[in-house]
Design a protein around this motif. Sequence first.
Motif, PDB file in Angstrom:
ATOM      1  N   GLY A  29      49.653  99.316 -39.163  1.00  0.00           N
ATOM      2  CA  GLY A  29      49.843 100.707 -38.785  1.00  0.00           C
ATOM      3  C   GLY A  29      48.851 101.621 -39.491  1.00  0.00           C
ATOM      4  O   GLY A  29      48.450 101.369 -40.621  1.00  0.00           O
ATOM      5  N   MET A  30      48.430 102.654 -38.806  1.00  0.00           N
ATOM      6  CA  MET A  30      47.434 103.560 -39.368  1.00  0.00           C
ATOM      7  C   MET A  30      48.001 104.942 -39.664  1.00  0.00           C
ATOM      8  O   MET A  30      47.253 105.850 -40.005  1.00  0.00           O
ATOM      9  CB  MET A  30      46.257 103.656 -38.405  1.00  0.00           C
ATOM     10  N   THR A  35      47.376 110.356 -42.122  1.00  0.00           N
ATOM     11  CA  THR A  35      47.925 111.405 -42.988  1.00  0.00           C
ATOM     12  C   THR A  35      47.003 111.640 -44.183  1.00  0.00           C
ATOM     13  O   THR A  35      46.703 112.785 -44.541  1.00  0.00           O
ATOM     14  CB  THR A  35      49.336 111.015 -43.487  1.00  0.00           C
ATOM     15  N   ALA A  36      46.537 110.563 -44.792  1.00  0.00           N
ATOM     16  CA  ALA A  36      45.648 110.670 -45.949  1.00  0.00           C
ATOM     17  C   ALA A  36      44.341 111.366 -45.575  1.00  0.00           C
ATOM     18  O   ALA A  36      43.864 112.242 -46.307  1.00  0.00           O
ATOM     19  CB  ALA A  36      45.365 109.281 -46.520  1.00  0.00           C
ATOM     20  N   ILE A 136      46.891 108.120 -51.395  1.00  0.00           N
ATOM     21  CA  ILE A 136      47.629 107.554 -50.261  1.00  0.00           C
ATOM     22  C   ILE A 136      46.702 106.683 -49.416  1.00  0.00           C
ATOM     23  O   ILE A 136      47.079 105.591 -48.985  1.00  0.00           O
ATOM     24  CB  ILE A 136      48.264 108.674 -49.416  1.00  0.00           C
ATOM     25  N   GLY A 137      45.499 107.167 -49.187  1.00  0.00           N
ATOM     26  CA  GLY A 137      44.531 106.416 -48.390  1.00  0.00           C
ATOM     27  C   GLY A 137      44.167 105.077 -49.017  1.00  0.00           C
ATOM     28  O   GLY A 137      44.127 104.052 -48.333  1.00  0.00           O
ATOM     29  N   THR A 159      44.209  99.831 -32.386  1.00  0.00           N
ATOM     30  CA  THR A 159      45.231 100.723 -31.841  1.00  0.00           C
ATOM     31  C   THR A 159      46.094 101.268 -32.953  1.00  0.00           C
ATOM     32  O   THR A 159      46.198 100.686 -34.029  1.00  0.00           O
ATOM     33  CB  THR A 159      46.129  99.980 -30.843  1.00  0.00           C
ATOM     34  N   PHE A 160      46.708 102.371 -32.650  1.00  0.00           N
ATOM     35  CA  PHE A 160      47.635 102.995 -33.588  1.00  0.00           C
ATOM     36  C   PHE A 160      48.997 102.317 -33.450  1.00  0.00           C
ATOM     37  O   PHE A 160      49.548 102.254 -32.368  1.00  0.00           O
ATOM     38  CB  PHE A 160      47.763 104.485 -33.284  1.00  0.00           C
ATOM     39  N   VAL A 161      49.483 101.790 -34.568  1.00  0.00           N
ATOM     40  CA  VAL A 161      50.839 101.226 -34.596  1.00  0.00           C
ATOM     41  C   VAL A 161      51.551 101.957 -35.715  1.00  0.00           C
ATOM     42  O   VAL A 161      51.259 101.755 -36.879  1.00  0.00           O
ATOM     43  CB  VAL A 161      50.818  99.712 -34.874  1.00  0.00           C
ATOM     44  N   GLY A 162      52.465 102.881 -35.350  1.00  0.00           N
ATOM     45  CA  GLY A 162      53.232 103.711 -36.293  1.00  0.00           C
ATOM     46  C   GLY A 162      53.364 103.103 -37.581  1.00  0.00           C
ATOM     47  O   GLY A 162      53.632 103.287 -38.580  1.00  0.00           O
TER      48      GLY A 162
END
Length: 162
Positions: A29-30, A35-36, A136-137, A159-162
Amino acid sequence: MDTVQISLLVLLAVVFVVYRQMRTRQTEGMGNLITAAAMVVLGLASGGLFDTGHLALSVTLFAVEVVAAVALGVWRARTVRVWLDGSGVAWSKATGWTLLAWLASMATRVALYFAGAALGLTAATSSVLLFLGLTIGIQSYLVAGRGRALTGSRRRPDTFVG
C-alpha cells in the motif's frame, strides 16, 4: 498556514498514520507514502525553515532534524511485524514497540524544537511537517521494502492499495 492549522494537520496526520500502522494491511500500500510526500511538500512550501538571523546555526539544527527523522523512521520500521500469508501476499502490522518508538519520535521532535528555541532560533512550525513527512516516508518505504523482499518482488507497486 498558521500555527494552529499546522498543529491540527500534524495531529490528524500522526493519528491517521499510527491508526493505519496498527491495523493489519498489505505492505504494498502507498497510502502512508502519499501522506508523507504531502507533508514534506507542505513543509517545504510553507517556508520559514531557516532563521536568516542565525543561518549557520539554523542549517545545522535542520540537518540534525533530518538525520533524526530518518533514524527514527528506520527504528520504527524495524519494530513493524512483516509476514507472508498462504498465498504469498506480504502483510504488516505495527507492534507495541512501534508505539513506543512513535512516542520517542515525538519526544525527540519536541526536544529539537525546544533546543532551537533555547539557542535563540525562530521556530518554524513548517519544520514539524517536514520532520514528520520524512520519518513517516522512511518508515513506510522500509516496511514496503521488507514486504517486497519476502515476496521476491524487486519492483515498486504500480497501483494504489490502501
